[in-house]
Design an enzyme around this catalytic site. Structure first.
Site, PDB file in Angstrom:
ATOM      1  N   ALA A  91      25.221  16.960  62.008  1.00 10.23           N
ATOM      2  CA  ALA A  91      23.947  17.669  62.115  1.00 10.23           C
ATOM      3  C   ALA A  91      24.007  18.908  61.227  1.00 10.23           C
ATOM      4  CB  ALA A  91      23.648  18.058  63.559  1.00 10.23           C
ATOM      5  N   PHE A  92      22.836  19.418  60.861  1.00  8.99           N
ATOM      6  CA  PHE A  92      22.796  20.504  59.875  1.00  8.99           C
ATOM      7  C   PHE A  92      23.450  21.782  60.393  1.00  8.99           C
ATOM      8  CE2 PHE A  92      19.864  24.026  60.704  1.00  8.99           C
ATOM      9  CZ  PHE A  92      19.337  23.637  61.932  1.00  8.99           C
ATOM     10  N   LYS A  93      23.655  21.881  61.716  1.00  5.95           N
ATOM     11  CA  LYS A  93      24.257  23.110  62.244  1.00  5.95           C
ATOM     12  C   LYS A  93      25.651  23.356  61.657  1.00  5.95           C
ATOM     13  CE  LYS A  93      21.288  23.827  66.065  1.00  5.95           C
ATOM     14  NZ  LYS A  93      20.468  22.596  66.064  1.00  5.95           N
ATOM     15  N   ASP A  94      26.311  22.291  61.209  1.00  2.00           N
ATOM     16  CA  ASP A  94      27.615  22.461  60.556  1.00  2.00           C
ATOM     17  C   ASP A  94      27.513  23.326  59.294  1.00  2.00           C
ATOM     18  OD1 ASP A  94      29.062  20.843  62.350  1.00  2.00           O
ATOM     19  OD2 ASP A  94      28.580  19.019  61.221  1.00  2.00           O
TER      20      ASP A  94
END
Ligand SMILES: *Cc1c(COP(=O)(O)O)cnc(C)c1O
Length: 473
Positions: A114-117
């Site tokens: 997910a883009f939170k990485d």
């Protein structure tokens, strides 16, 4: 660069001072005293830089209390091909069958899909660096229903000076999410499965954080989405996506952003304020349309729990948008007293506010437009992208793509931010296309790995006892 609070506290603080903090002491959010303007010569120089170098250049404009050589080392450690799977880090995929100049920007090839990485991986390195420099330790306490907790754990695993205590509702995360988090064997990562729902987990985090003596003694901190460093890290991929979708630095481009807490799209706002020629910032919500309502009407109305729906794009199921205050502060010409009135007083008293006509009218000038989607829209969009472009997208990205297609301008590239991979949301993918999404090779077999977690009743005292036992304080 100095940082100020959206509610008026002007105590000058540097980046390293606010890095490990959440809210400002007056309850506001931190923002830079001004947005550095990027001129054409700089844009020309940046256009061809590798991602980690671009990140270093952008971060340097906002960070003057970490030596350049150190900052460069940290951005290179965070944005590596071995972590994000491709040398470009955030490659663009064209979707020509759905529109000329339409792209997906891949932000989900990090360890938790997910883009939170994108932000959290950098935060892990920054935290380790700053804590080491101060000779301090930090115990991160958080509650998660999935994405944020796993991104935080994968960013902080093995980092010196940091421990993570992550609460999740026992048995309620998806099997994939449980496997992702509970299979971590790093001694500094502690998974606590609370016998309750997500709100119970959040209540415990609040109770522990309100116990100021305990908080101080055990150096409790957080990594929530209001952290300025997370937002700053996200500014980088707006520049990177823009450079790949355009040929010259005066061409406009638009971005479509699946939104929840307004963190991701707020980074787009910052990029635009720095001079990146963004024509539209297309804000996409699911059925939880707090933000779509605001951009259509000027009314911001927080939803109660009974009005917050569980949808098939769960990371966007929000009742209020915790980063939204940052944009409103800018929209009001940085009027801190008015921002404090709206977010401090009105929101607490009335559960929302409506901006006056003169206050709301300038919003259009910031490029924002919005739309929402339903479960049926997501299924149809996933199916269409798959059939016509051969690309499988996840449910959140589908919200973004659906709304993006409603806001195209002729000749202007539209970049849809891909916020998660379909492997995380297999059930809805099966419903849309009749088969399971592929699981990336690196994660195959995850669900059969040994697990490490502790089950606990929904009781703050038990959690405090566990933390005390594991922090050696
Ligand atoms: C967190 C998240 C979002 C929402 O992002 P915000 O920054 O909260 O607006 C959208 N999609 C996915 C997959 C997420 O994990």
């Amino acid at each position: 660069m100095k940082y100020l609070s959206t509610r008026g506290d002007r105590t000058p603080r540097g980046f390293a001072d606010i890095l490990l903090e959440g809210l400002a002491p007056d309850g506001g959010l931190y923002l830079p005293a001004h947005y550095p303007h990027v001129d054409v010569a700089t844009m020309a120089r940046w256009r061809t830089l590798p991602y980690a170098e671009l990140a270093f250049e952008i971060l340097s404009l906002y960070i003057d209390d970490i030596p350049a050589a150190d900052l460069k080392r940290l951005t290179h450690a965070a944005y590596r091909e071995s972590v994000f799977g491709t040398p470009q880090i955030t490659p663009l995929k064209p979707l020509p069958a759905l529109g000329e100049g339409l792209y997906l920007e891949a932000l989900s090839n990090g360890p938790t899909l997910a883009f939170k990485d994108m932000a959290m991986q950098l935060l892990g390195h920054l935290f380790e660096y700053e804590l080491g420099r101060r000779g301090e330790e930090l115990n991160i306490l958080g509650a998660t229903s999935g994405d944020t907790g796993s991104a935080a754990e994968y960013a902080m695993r093995g980092k010196k000076g940091v421990r993570v205590f992550m609460l999740s509702p026992h048995g309620r995360m998806s099997p994939f999410q449980q496997a992702q988090m509970f299979s971590l064997q790093d001694p500094n990562i502690h998974n606590i499965a609370v016998e309750g729902v997500f709100d119970d987990c959040q209540d415990i985090v609040k109770a522990v954080s309100n116990d100021l003596a305990f908080k101080r003694r055990h150096r409790i901190g957080t990594v929530n989405s209001i952290n300025w460093a997370r937002l700053l890290a996200q500014v980088v991929y707006y520049f990177a996506g823009y450079f790949r979708a355009t040929r010259a630095n005066d061409e406009p481009a638009s971005f479509a952003v699946p939104s929840g807490n307004f963190g991701n799209i707020c980074a787009g706002h910052v990029a635009r304020m720095m001079g990146l020629p963004i024509k539209r910032l297309v804000l996409a919500t699911n059925e939880n349309d707090v933000l779509d309502e605001f951009f259509r009407t000027g009314t911001y109305r927080v939803r109660g729990t009974a009005e917050t729906w569980e949808t098939s794009s769960p990371s966007m199921d929000i009742s209020k948008a915790s980063n939204f205050e940052r944009f409103v502060f800018d929209l009001l010409g940085r009027d801190a007293a008015r921002t404090a009135e709206l977010f401090g007083t009105d929101l607490a008293r009335d559960g929302g506010f409506t901006l006056g006509e003169a206050e709301f009218a300038p919003a259009a000038g910031y490029g924002f437009v919005s739309g929402r989607s339903t479960h049926a829209d997501r299924l149809a969009t996933i199916r269409t992208a798959h059939e016509r472009c051969g690309v499988l997208i996840d449910t959140h990205t589908a919200d973004g793509l659906k709304v993006a297609l409603e806001h195209r301008d002729a000749g202007v590239p539209m970049i849809v931010l891909e916020t998660a991979l379909p492997a995380k949301f297999a059930a809805t993918i099966r419903e849309a296309i009749g088969r399971d999404p592929e699981v990336p090779a690196a994660l195959a077999g995850l669900e059969s790995l040994p697990r490490r977690f502790t089950v606990m009743p929904p009781d703050a005292a038990c959690v405090q006892h566990y933390i005390a036992e594991h922090t050696g304080a």
